[in-house]
Design an enzyme around this catalytic site. Structure first.
Site, PDB file in Angstrom:
ATOM      1  N   CYS A  38       1.202  14.421  14.524  1.00 58.79           N
ATOM      2  CA  CYS A  38       0.177  13.402  14.924  1.00 58.79           C
ATOM      3  C   CYS A  38       0.242  13.046  16.466  1.00 58.79           C
ATOM      4  O   CYS A  38       1.504  12.506  16.924  1.00 58.79           O
ATOM      5  CB  CYS A  38      -0.116  11.972  14.146  1.00 58.79           C
ATOM      6  SG  CYS A  38      -1.189  10.945  14.748  1.00 58.79           S
TER       7      CYS A  38
ATOM      8  N   CYS B 214       1.550   4.781  18.182  1.00 64.52           N
ATOM      9  CA  CYS B 214       0.732   4.293  16.946  1.00 64.52           C
ATOM     10  C   CYS B 214       1.989   3.955  16.012  1.00 64.52           C
ATOM     11  O   CYS B 214       2.617   4.705  15.584  1.00 64.52           O
ATOM     12  CB  CYS B 214      -0.081   5.513  16.475  1.00 64.52           C
ATOM     13  SG  CYS B 214      -0.951   4.958  15.169  1.00 64.52           S
TER      14      CYS B 214
ATOM     15  N   GLN C 114      -6.585   2.253  -5.571  1.00 69.58           N
ATOM     16  CA  GLN C 114      -5.620   3.064  -4.896  1.00 69.58           C
ATOM     17  C   GLN C 114      -5.906   3.986  -3.683  1.00 69.58           C
ATOM     18  O   GLN C 114      -7.179   4.275  -3.647  1.00 69.58           O
ATOM     19  CB  GLN C 114      -4.961   4.546  -5.990  1.00 69.58           C
ATOM     20  CG  GLN C 114      -4.307   3.423  -7.284  1.00 69.58           C
ATOM     21  CD  GLN C 114      -3.330   2.669  -7.303  1.00 69.58           C
ATOM     22  OE1 GLN C 114      -2.590   2.760  -6.068  1.00 69.58           O
ATOM     23  NE2 GLN C 114      -3.046   1.823  -8.071  1.00 69.58           N
TER      24      GLN C 114
ATOM     25  N   GLU D 216      -6.020  -9.967 -14.807  1.00 67.46           N
ATOM     26  CA  GLU D 216      -6.318  -9.931 -13.262  1.00 67.46           C
ATOM     27  C   GLU D 216      -6.963 -11.100 -12.584  1.00 67.46           C
ATOM     28  O   GLU D 216      -7.657 -11.726 -13.198  1.00 67.46           O
ATOM     29  CB  GLU D 216      -7.276  -8.852 -12.994  1.00 67.46           C
ATOM     30  CG  GLU D 216      -8.078  -8.646 -11.601  1.00 67.46           C
ATOM     31  CD  GLU D 216      -6.884  -8.239 -10.366  1.00 67.46           C
ATOM     32  OE1 GLU D 216      -6.274  -7.521 -10.876  1.00 67.46           O
ATOM     33  OE2 GLU D 216      -7.012  -8.956  -9.474  1.00 67.46           O
TER      34      GLU D 216
ATOM     35  N   CYS E  95       5.257  -0.985  -5.945  1.00 70.11           N
ATOM     36  CA  CYS E  95       4.936  -0.136  -4.591  1.00 70.11           C
ATOM     37  C   CYS E  95       5.951  -0.775  -3.610  1.00 70.11           C
ATOM     38  O   CYS E  95       5.639  -0.483  -2.356  1.00 70.11           O
ATOM     39  CB  CYS E  95       3.494  -0.719  -4.232  1.00 70.11           C
ATOM     40  SG  CYS E  95       3.173  -2.481  -4.338  1.00 70.11           S
TER      41      CYS E  95
END
Ligand SMILES: C[S@@+](CC[C@H](N)C(=O)[O-])C[C@H]1O[C@@H](n2cnc3c(N)ncnc32)[C@H](O)[C@@H]1O
Length: 402
Positions: free
Chosen positions: A68, A75, A235, A286, A352
């Site tokens: 990239c 970045c 996701q 939730e 995660c």
């Protein structure tokens, strides 16, 4: 004064780990095991230091030229563009193995790779800043913004918004798209005045959402259609969501083949309740109201009881298996206590963050659950972010039974 280092490992978060001449641990962003690097120490603590990469004196075997062009202008959107694709997967598997051993006290954990997902052109959600009405990332190791002309990791539907979108006086923007229905939604903070995007893209300001306005898009994953509201979690790529569902399904079928009652903790818009839960009696927990409203819509044809609550205030119901997909902080003591209190002998944990996986594995072990394998799903190639599906089983009569 710059010093020379030879990193030997990778730490959670993606920095390389080296030792200086005094044996002190130094974390170096942008370096890799096998590199010989020159660094400038930027932060000194008693037990460790942090350093910035000044020069790569000799590249290790995993280093590649970033694909990239924006990495060269600073970045900070990715973090691991300089790591060869196969090496990214190997390093993530190694991190998961290490945290399971070190924090979870798991002996010889089985850690497998999920499918090899394409690294570019796949991300369907991007969060960024707005500078001069253009989409911007944060600069590497800084809070300052850096605008980018395009974004190679983004799905083409999102990349078009990066290239062509003008976001008025907004300060932050979230770009969301469905790769499979083509719908797009732009969520702007604080309001949507002056926003210009291609025709057909829905735009909503946080101010409107706060006044009760609803906006959503639809995605297709695992053969079902999902309504996802502006602030509901989904996701970050549908092929990755397919892979996660497959890994969770495999783990449930392997560890709890006869499970009739499934609890889905942190159920979002219902991804696991609506797929792995189909054909079972499901309780889904939730706390984010828009996600619960989406889940009610998405799961209307299934036997699912939806509970809007935080795990800590939920009164656990009996289950044969728990699927839990908490935020980065992991399940923690409260979440593991809730899992154990369901009486389930199997738990499938989607993590995660490797550090929280290691800690949760330790807490689950203390509650009598043994690690029964992990699969790393590389949802975020070119970044050090790790997503992992882990199975845990509690032998009948196991310790800590609630
Ligand atoms: C990583 S997302 C997973 C959602 C869903 N499983 C999916 O795959 O789309 C985590 C979800 O947990 C919810 N959440 C975070 N902390 C929670 C808590 N303490 N109790 C209940 N839900 C929580 C968030 O609102 C979010 O929807």
């Amino acid at each position: 004064m710059p010093i020379d280092l030879r990193p030997h490992a990778i730490a959670v978060g993606g920095d390389a780990v080296a030792r200086d001449a005094d044996g002190r641990v130094v974390f170096v962003a942008g370096a890799l095991p096998g590199d010989h690097v020159q660094v400038e120490v930027t932060e000194e603590r008693k037990a460790f230091a942090r350093a910035d990469l000044v020069a790569v004196l000799a590249a290790g075997p995993d280093r590649v030229e970033p694909g990239c062009p924006h990495v060269r202008v600073g970045c900070g959107g990715c973090g691991w563009q300089h790591v060869e694709h196969g090496a990214q997967r190997r390093l993530k598997r190694g991190l998961v193995t290490e945290v399971l051993e070190r924090q979870g006290k798991v002996v010889d954990p089985v850690v497998l790779d999920g499918p090899d997902l394409p690294p570019n052109g796949a991300r369907t959600t991007l969060r960024g800043l707005v500078v001069g009405s253009r989409f911007a990332y944060r600069r590497r190791r800084s809070h300052d913004p850096v605008t980018v002309a395009d974004c190679p990791i983004a799905h083409p539907l999102i990349d078009e918004l990066v290239v062509e979108g003008r976001f008025g006086d907004a300060t932050e923007v979230t770009l969301r798209a469905s790769a499979r229905t083509g719908e797009r939604l732009v969520v702007v903070t604080p309001d949507a005045s002056g926003v210009r995007v291609p025709a057909g893209v829905e735009v909503v300001g946080i101010d409107e959402l706060q006044k009760g306005h609803r906006a959503w898009f639809h995605e297709e994953v695992a053969g079902r259609r999902w309504r996802v509201s502006a602030t509901s979690f989904f996701q970050a790529r549908p092929d990755g969501a397919d892979a996660l569902v497959a890994a969770v399904r495999d783990a449930v079928e392997r560890l709890a083949p006869d499970a009739e009652r499934l609890v889905d903790l942190c159920s979002g818009v219902g991804l696991f309740a609506g797929t792995v839960g189909a054909g079972r009696r499901v309780v889904a927990v939730e706390r984010h109201r828009p996600a619960v409203v989406d889940a009610r819509h998405n799961l209307a044809d299934l036997d699912v009881r939806l509970i809007r609550a935080s795990i800590g205030s939920w009164r656990p119901s009996a289950a044969d298996v728990v699927v839990a997909d908490p935020a980065r902080t992991g399940l923690g003591k409260e979440g593991v206590a809730a899992v154990a209190a369901t009486g389930a002998d199997a738990c499938v944990l989607v993590s995660c963050d490797p550090a929280s996986l290691g800690r949760d594995a330790g807490l689950l072990a203390a509650a009598g659950y043994r690690h029964a394998g992990s699969t790393v799903i590389d949802l975020f190639p070119h970044t050090p972010h790790v997503e992992v599906v882990s199975g845990f089983v509690r032998p009948e009569g196991g310790a800590g039974r609630g």
